[in-house]
Scaffold this motif. Sequence first.
Motif, PDB file in Angstrom:
ATOM      1  N   CYS A 122     -19.205  64.658  10.031  1.00  0.00           N
ATOM      2  CA  CYS A 122     -20.554  64.647   9.720  1.00  0.00           C
ATOM      3  C   CYS A 122     -21.533  64.965   8.165  1.00  0.00           C
ATOM      4  O   CYS A 122     -22.576  64.910   7.738  1.00  0.00           O
ATOM      5  CB  CYS A 122     -21.597  65.934  10.251  1.00  0.00           C
ATOM      6  SG  CYS A 122     -21.231  67.607  10.435  1.00  0.00           S
ATOM      7  N   PHE A 130     -22.016  67.749   7.235  1.00  0.00           N
ATOM      8  CA  PHE A 130     -22.921  68.936   6.600  1.00  0.00           C
ATOM      9  C   PHE A 130     -22.391  70.502   6.641  1.00  0.00           C
ATOM     10  O   PHE A 130     -23.224  70.809   5.519  1.00  0.00           O
ATOM     11  CB  PHE A 130     -23.594  69.262   8.218  1.00  0.00           C
ATOM     12  CG  PHE A 130     -24.997  69.569   8.016  1.00  0.00           C
ATOM     13  CD1 PHE A 130     -25.872  69.173   7.933  1.00  0.00           C
ATOM     14  CD2 PHE A 130     -25.266  71.250   7.830  1.00  0.00           C
ATOM     15  CE1 PHE A 130     -27.782  70.425   7.799  1.00  0.00           C
ATOM     16  CE2 PHE A 130     -26.259  72.177   7.803  1.00  0.00           C
ATOM     17  CZ  PHE A 130     -27.116  71.362   7.941  1.00  0.00           C
ATOM     18  N   MET A 177     -23.142  72.097  12.905  1.00  0.00           N
ATOM     19  CA  MET A 177     -23.046  72.771  11.675  1.00  0.00           C
ATOM     20  C   MET A 177     -24.472  72.234  11.467  1.00  0.00           C
ATOM     21  O   MET A 177     -25.225  73.312  10.712  1.00  0.00           O
ATOM     22  CB  MET A 177     -22.054  72.462  11.349  1.00  0.00           C
ATOM     23  CG  MET A 177     -20.402  72.582  11.023  1.00  0.00           C
ATOM     24  SD  MET A 177     -20.322  74.478  11.603  1.00  0.00           S
ATOM     25  CE  MET A 177     -21.714  76.004  10.388  1.00  0.00           C
ATOM     26  N   GLU A 178     -25.245  71.453  11.549  1.00  0.00           N
ATOM     27  CA  GLU A 178     -26.426  70.903  10.894  1.00  0.00           C
ATOM     28  C   GLU A 178     -27.092  71.528  12.466  1.00  0.00           C
ATOM     29  O   GLU A 178     -27.138  71.435  13.510  1.00  0.00           O
ATOM     30  CB  GLU A 178     -26.966  70.242  11.629  1.00  0.00           C
ATOM     31  CG  GLU A 178     -28.335  69.162  10.757  1.00  0.00           C
ATOM     32  CD  GLU A 178     -28.475  67.838  11.418  1.00  0.00           C
ATOM     33  OE1 GLU A 178     -29.833  67.625  10.658  1.00  0.00           O
ATOM     34  OE2 GLU A 178     -28.136  67.021  11.683  1.00  0.00           O
ATOM     35  N   PRO A 179     -27.952  72.684  12.357  1.00  0.00           N
ATOM     36  CA  PRO A 179     -29.063  72.382  13.172  1.00  0.00           C
ATOM     37  C   PRO A 179     -30.160  71.651  14.049  1.00  0.00           C
ATOM     38  O   PRO A 179     -30.228  71.131  12.960  1.00  0.00           O
ATOM     39  CB  PRO A 179     -30.313  73.696  12.940  1.00  0.00           C
ATOM     40  CG  PRO A 179     -28.985  74.100  11.953  1.00  0.00           C
ATOM     41  CD  PRO A 179     -28.368  73.218  10.874  1.00  0.00           C
ATOM     42  N   ASN A 181     -22.733  74.455  18.717  1.00  0.00           N
ATOM     43  CA  ASN A 181     -22.710  75.063  17.496  1.00  0.00           C
ATOM     44  C   ASN A 181     -22.442  73.610  16.206  1.00  0.00           C
ATOM     45  O   ASN A 181     -21.143  73.804  15.924  1.00  0.00           O
ATOM     46  CB  ASN A 181     -21.778  76.008  17.683  1.00  0.00           C
ATOM     47  CG  ASN A 181     -22.496  77.193  17.253  1.00  0.00           C
ATOM     48  OD1 ASN A 181     -23.508  77.407  16.673  1.00  0.00           O
ATOM     49  ND2 ASN A 181     -22.117  78.427  18.196  1.00  0.00           N
ATOM     50  N   ASP A 186     -28.140  81.092   9.395  1.00  0.00           N
ATOM     51  CA  ASP A 186     -28.975  82.480   9.244  1.00  0.00           C
ATOM     52  C   ASP A 186     -29.025  83.677   9.546  1.00  0.00           C
ATOM     53  O   ASP A 186     -29.324  85.061   9.002  1.00  0.00           O
ATOM     54  CB  ASP A 186     -30.846  82.252  10.154  1.00  0.00           C
ATOM     55  CG  ASP A 186     -29.663  82.839  11.706  1.00  0.00           C
ATOM     56  OD1 ASP A 186     -29.519  83.870  12.163  1.00  0.00           O
ATOM     57  OD2 ASP A 186     -30.956  82.500  13.342  1.00  0.00           O
ATOM     58  N   GLY A 223     -25.583  66.210  11.470  1.00  0.00           N
ATOM     59  CA  GLY A 223     -24.350  66.847  10.859  1.00  0.00           C
ATOM     60  C   GLY A 223     -23.615  67.381  12.236  1.00  0.00           C
ATOM     61  O   GLY A 223     -24.122  68.457  12.795  1.00  0.00           O
ATOM     62  N   GLY A 224     -23.289  66.256  12.859  1.00  0.00           N
ATOM     63  CA  GLY A 224     -22.665  66.975  14.091  1.00  0.00           C
ATOM     64  C   GLY A 224     -23.144  67.380  15.403  1.00  0.00           C
ATOM     65  O   GLY A 224     -24.337  66.645  15.501  1.00  0.00           O
ATOM     66  N   ARG A 230     -30.242  78.848  12.685  1.00  0.00           N
ATOM     67  CA  ARG A 230     -29.162  79.153  14.128  1.00  0.00           C
ATOM     68  C   ARG A 230     -29.086  80.112  15.281  1.00  0.00           C
ATOM     69  O   ARG A 230     -28.767  79.742  16.357  1.00  0.00           O
ATOM     70  CB  ARG A 230     -28.286  80.009  13.048  1.00  0.00           C
ATOM     71  CG  ARG A 230     -26.809  80.014  14.021  1.00  0.00           C
ATOM     72  CD  ARG A 230     -25.918  78.696  14.994  1.00  0.00           C
ATOM     73  NE  ARG A 230     -26.000  77.220  13.623  1.00  0.00           N
ATOM     74  CZ  ARG A 230     -25.696  76.414  13.604  1.00  0.00           C
ATOM     75  NH1 ARG A 230     -25.610  75.915  15.474  1.00  0.00           N
ATOM     76  NH2 ARG A 230     -25.271  75.488  12.715  1.00  0.00           N
ATOM     77  N   ARG A 262     -17.144  72.006  11.838  1.00  0.00           N
ATOM     78  CA  ARG A 262     -16.849  72.051  13.165  1.00  0.00           C
ATOM     79  C   ARG A 262     -16.420  70.349  14.240  1.00  0.00           C
ATOM     80  O   ARG A 262     -16.133  70.942  14.799  1.00  0.00           O
ATOM     81  CB  ARG A 262     -18.111  72.419  14.315  1.00  0.00           C
ATOM     82  CG  ARG A 262     -18.252  71.600  15.732  1.00  0.00           C
ATOM     83  CD  ARG A 262     -17.873  73.639  16.356  1.00  0.00           C
ATOM     84  NE  ARG A 262     -18.240  74.178  17.072  1.00  0.00           N
ATOM     85  CZ  ARG A 262     -17.215  74.735  18.780  1.00  0.00           C
ATOM     86  NH1 ARG A 262     -16.307  75.243  17.735  1.00  0.00           N
ATOM     87  NH2 ARG A 262     -18.421  75.584  19.322  1.00  0.00           N
ATOM     88  N   CYS A 263     -16.684  69.882  12.668  1.00  0.00           N
ATOM     89  CA  CYS A 263     -16.117  68.725  12.833  1.00  0.00           C
ATOM     90  C   CYS A 263     -14.641  68.023  12.771  1.00  0.00           C
ATOM     91  O   CYS A 263     -13.001  68.056  13.675  1.00  0.00           O
ATOM     92  CB  CYS A 263     -16.516  67.779  11.787  1.00  0.00           C
ATOM     93  SG  CYS A 263     -18.129  66.974  12.477  1.00  0.00           S
TER      94      CYS A 263
END
Lengths: 790, 161
Positions: free
Chosen positions: B101, B103, A202-204, A200, B42, A254-255, A287, B138-139
């Motif tokens: 990150c 995001f 955050m960036e898919p 997970n 989503d 993003g991660g 997601r 998440r970071c």
Amino acid sequence: MTAQTGIGARVKRKEDQRFLTGTGRYVDDLALARTTHAHFVRSPHAHAKIKAIDTSEAGKMPGVVAIFTGKDIADAKVGGLICGWVVKDKEGNPHKAPPHPVMALDTVRYVGDTVAMVVANSADEAKDAAETIKVDYEVLPANVDLAKALDKGSPQVHAEAPGNLIYDWEIGVKADVDAAFAKAAHVTKLDLVNNRLIPNAMEPRAAAAEYDKGTGNYTLWSTSQNPHVLRLILSAFVLGIPEHKLRVIAPDVGGGFGSKVFCYNEETMVCWASSRVGRPIKWTAERSESFQTDAHGRDHVTHAELALDKDGKFLALRVETIANMGAYLSTFSTAVPTYLYATLLAGQYTTPLIYANVKAALTNTAPVDAYRGAGRPEATFVVETIVSKAAKELKIDPAELRRKNFIPSDAFPYQTPVALQYDSGNYPPIIDEAIKIAEYKGFEARRAEAKSRGKLRGIGFSSYIEACGLAPSQVIGQLGGGVGQWESAQIKFNPTGNVQVLTGSHSHGQSHETTFAQIVSDKLGVPIEQIEVVHGDTATTPFGMGTYGSRSLAVGGSAITKAADKIIAKGKKIAAHLMEASAADIVFENGVFKVAGTDKNVPLGQAVFAAYVPHNYPLAELEPGMDENAFYDPANFVYPAGTQICEVEIDPDTGQVEIVNFTAVDDFGNIINPMIVEGQVHGGIVQGVGQALLENAVYDKETGQLVSGSYMDYTMPRADDVPSFKLDYKVTPCPHNPLGVKGCGEAGAIAAPAAVMNAVHDALAPVGVSHVPMPATPLNVWQAIQGASK
Amino acid sequence: MTIPVAMTVNGKSVSGKVEARTLLVQFLREHLGMTGTHVGCDTSQCGACVVDVDGKSVKSCTMLAVQAEGTKVITIEGLAESAEKLHPMQEAFRENHALQCGFCTPGMVMSAIDMVKRHNYQLDEATVRRELEGNLCRCTGYHNIVKAILAAAPAMKSAGV
């Protein structure tokens, strides 16, 4: 100048301006002219035969450009995805390697397996068309429950791996360990499940590709942690596009946390299809797709036993683990539960004999691979849980039992019985500092006070070790790894004196643009604002191995240091020429070359200019230009270590666990930017807390449906699930890399699950609970309390 | 079939033709090319897409573009006065290393500004943590995000924003 921006300074991040103003550039932000969009049709079944795929209606839908199925891929002779690490079993045979097709041909093996790709003018049109594709499945029994995956009669995932066994691997001498157990005064036994996690970021995940018909060149933008390795795999094994005709760009990402290390089928398909479609193709995971198809983490079933003598000294450790591989072997999956797991079972202790047996099993679930810590959190969870359990059984203070068994400070380098040689460490001061910060002495008073409020309070320790900074190439090669594990760097001065630092590693949150600039600023005396760190593009950066395993600073930073030394060496020769002195007499301080013992000097910028405008320059001995590259292959892993102490309060009526105090004291060797390191530790701890209290990837054991497939079902840690953290450091510099650094990216996630669970068990011991399954959700805790009171 | 839509984004009048199903975040990202607002899920949980619509904090993945007809929208791109002068919340995020990150950052910053205003510039740690329910990171482990928001609240008050 460099005191504020050099090594050790809390420099504010260079990357923040663009991220804070909405001007970062992630893969999905790309606007490629005439781009098409891809959508993937995925299997709704965990295991089924594909009898037929009918795309006729989809082909007529508005905006549809192309549709590809597994047959198209097979006809085009696209190679399968690879597992890049060969693990040999007990008998010395290489692991079973069932095929991993880029798109399923006749069988789907997990919910989310890729069945077809629709390319259309818009993402919505691609999705609309995909919904009209009819796939005729013959549903087969699914093998979902890891504990039963290797049982006789369990549904077979791949014919190439009979009994679903990928390997049966061991380390250590079982007979010696068994003999030690026979003589033990006490044996502590433990059964545990290391819960399955979904990374997970955050960036898919996303990919975009463009084919240039004129040159035959492909460009693939991917959310990758290691673009060079992705290109290598796609070129050499999967697509056959020569490396020099494929450019892979990982822009802002993003991660990752491991999940973006691997080569996936979607990016492969997008790249492959771009030349067939003749227009760029872009795909961004929803997601739900991330939940189903990103490589998952952890997922072990383990039985462990610790033998102790009458004084509480550890005599031997015996571990049996079944590790879930999922339905296909992902890029580094085989190494995670072996060389990144069992080799860490010594922990911080002198345990002289260790035996571990690991069986890797296939199941009809998403592939499992490295996730933040990768094997080391699993090892730490085994060791630190069983040590705390032994302390409880023997009524020894858990800190005392740890101290009694720590590797002594004067024993380094220390050879463990499980292959690794720890290079440095000093564990007792770490736990002492953690105990002080956590106010351990006052704990029993706090427990009593909590009890008066009807709350159960507990405290838990976790003293972790990790081997990171992956890795010494020759060691990796001996263990079956398929690539070198060095890192590259290039320091390129421009004639006007500013600098580009090119690295083969990749930043997706780790702050390389700042940390690496600090190293160069410190070494070369260049103001940090004149330094630009460039990463993530195979066309501009030297071939490198990317970012994972807390390796970027220890390996990549060391390569940068080596390149900086080369700049200085060349600059000395230029300065010597300009000052008509001997190069041997030149010293370099704060960005200035000086003739030792005189006031003659040449600033680095002047030497650089002379190198690019070599009118007065020793051209007979020296090439013009100031542009040096270096490759660094480490002599050993680095071994960060630390102790975390977690304090919890549990409401026995609801089973709700609250973390009320959390302390982490780490030894990361020398620290370049304390602010950035603290951020890495905070994030790691919360991922570990997530595993301990909240997160669980759950598949329905009958149908193989992923029931925790969205943020409504999979509990991500939120801000109010965690407290603020108390951190501190002890420093034993790494003796074998030029910066004296160790890695900090994974430590928090490695140690935290055991710290939290030990605290939970400590809190629940007074009500008779000896085991709560992880995650310690309110339900699991409440049920354990109810079970104990019966 | 497309529907015309017009609104003000970061002080500029914009218009376009969208499908009925087009989300506000799609309009911002794909029609206007304003990619600072992100999509991380989503199911309207992650909060990476938060923007301000007529003074209210909104998840732009949960609002149709046509619903934003005639509104004033502010996105992450519209916060800073200039490259040199960031919004106090952006500055606090930088000062406190509240992003890694990047995001989740746009949504975090937009939510945080709204949070500070709704609480009249007075916040404590527990409130900030509770209010961040709708934003996932998440970071950072949230530690520095919480610190940044607590630091930004008085800074926003004294800056009058």
